[in-house]
Design a protein around this motif. Structure first.
Motif: not given
Length: 220
Positions: A169-171, A176, A180
């Motif tokens: 996971t992103n911020y 993702i 990634y």
């Protein structure tokens, strides 16, 4: 013992994997032939090392299975591992086929090998993920979840979680995972990553089998 020596080699060559994957995957555009040639020797060693390790691990796994009297649970684990290993093999074959690269360590193929084009086309489209990309996510999750259903011991479960990632996971907490590991990553970077996944598949199975041949109370 041959497996012990092979495992030591795996740990020593892990640095090779990190360096090569970083160099090839962090560049948005194709690299130059000079840059490719600098890393081609390392990539040759890495590719050959993974192939050698995997062959040794497969032999060790076969020997372990043949030494067991009760093969029921082992057969299930082994079949699941083989299916996913062969699936990853088919992805490598697909990437090599669509890129028309006849040798992944030949500098004459540096443009194809350093390009993210073939990986992007296989996994992504204008609306998100291709059928192939969606299938990869699903099959990774099925493989991982099936192994976890067969294993209760926390140490082996931890190893499965560590060696077979299925979520990133992103911020913003957006998933993702596929982006990634595959989006805008060079062909050679992804092939190297996929070979490492195959190595992890075998290491997990061997850890499971070692317990079965040495003690019935460690992993089950």
């Amino acid at each position: 013992m041959r497996y012990t020596n092979s495992l030591a080699l795996i740990m020593r060559n892990l640095l090779f994997y990190t360096i090569v994957f970083f160099i090839f995957s962090c560049k948005g555009d194709s690299i130059t032939i000079e840059e490719f040639e600098i890393t081609s020797i390392t990539n040759m060693q890495l590719s050959g090392t993974f192939d050698t390790h995997n062959a040794l691990l497969k032999e060790e796994i076969d020997n372990k299975i043949n030494s067991l009297t009760n093969k029921d649970t082992i057969a299930i684990f082994h079949n699941i591992s083989n299916l996913h290993y062969n699936y990853i093999d088919s992805i490598i074959d697909s990437l090599i086929s669509i890129s028309k690269v006849d040798d992944i360590i030949d500098s004459k193929n540096y443009k194809q090998l350093s390009s993210p084009k073939y990986v992007n086309e296989l996994f992504f489209n204008s609306s998100g993920y291709t059928k192939f990309g969606k299938a990869y996510i699903e099959r990774t999750n099925v493989y991982k979840d099936t192994l976890l259903d067969l294993v209760n011991h926390p140490l082996l479960r931890k190893k499965i979680y560590q060696l077979i990632p299925s979520s990133v996971t992103n911020y913003n907490s957006d998933e993702i995972f596929l982006e990634y590991y595959f989006q805008h990553i060079s062909l050679i970077g992804v092939i190297t990553h996929l070979k490492n996944i195959q190595n992890n598949i075998l290491l997990i199975e061997l850890s499971y089998l070692n317990n079965k041949t040495n003690a019935n109370t460690v992993y089950n």
